[in-house]
Design a protein around this motif. Structure first.
Motif: not given
Length: 182
Positions: A30-32, A115-117, A134-135
């Protein structure tokens, strides 16, 4: 480059986004990094935490807020856009950052990503921010591994962000000066 037989090489490979391995969850699905997010190389959900309130982070937040995403900007400095900018650019960005989909958290640091936070910390303690993604817009480090490997083997000059992260103006003038020396 060695096989090509160039008389001189100007290495201008730019920078690589910073992604501190010391932060738990930094390599999560979920991170990029912002450069990939802006080029739409990663899919983001409806709620985003942007880590870094410099120029890249703020432009990323504005881009996604205009697309209807809810964005929280986390910045370690006491204000967004802490680096010097042309006054017109600064004023325009400050107005754009007032978008209703953008929340800013200055004087706050990233502690952990799950995951999700995202867990952040400031003077009020730690807080979990719910998010789909999260970017990371935490700056750049030099992309100079190839330069280092070729140095001493060919006539090579390192210019721009592959020396150290700076403004485009500095990189362009450094490259221009290097080309004139050929």
């Amino acid at each position: 480059m060695l096989a090509y037989g160039a008389d001189k090489v100007i290495w201008a490979a730019g920078g690589i986004p910073v992604r501190p391995a010391s932060i738990e969850g930094i390599m999560g699905k979920n991170v990029c990094v912002a450069t990939d997010a802006l080029r739409e190389l990663c899919l983001v959900g409806d709620t985003i935490v942007v880590i870094g309130g410099g120029l890249v982070g703020c432009e990323t937040a504005i881009n996604y807020a205009r697309k209807g995403k809810k964005v929280t900007i986390v910045e370690m400095s006491d204000k967004l856009l802490p680096e010097p900018l042309f006054i017109q650019n600064m004023m325009m960005l400050q107005v754009m950052l007032q978008h209703p989909n953008i929340t800013s958290m200055p004087s706050t640091k990233l502690v952990k990503i799950g995951t999700g936070f995202a867990t952040v910390e400031n003077e009020n303690g730690q807080q979990e921010i719910p998010c789909d993604n999260v970017v990371l817009a935490m700056g750049f480090r030099p992309n100079n591994e190839v330069y280092s490997a070729l140095e001493g083997k060919v006539d090579i000059v390192n210019v721009g962000d592959s020396v150290r992260a700076r403004k485009v103006y500095d990189a362009v003038h450094e490259a221009y000066t290097s080309i004139l020396s050929i």
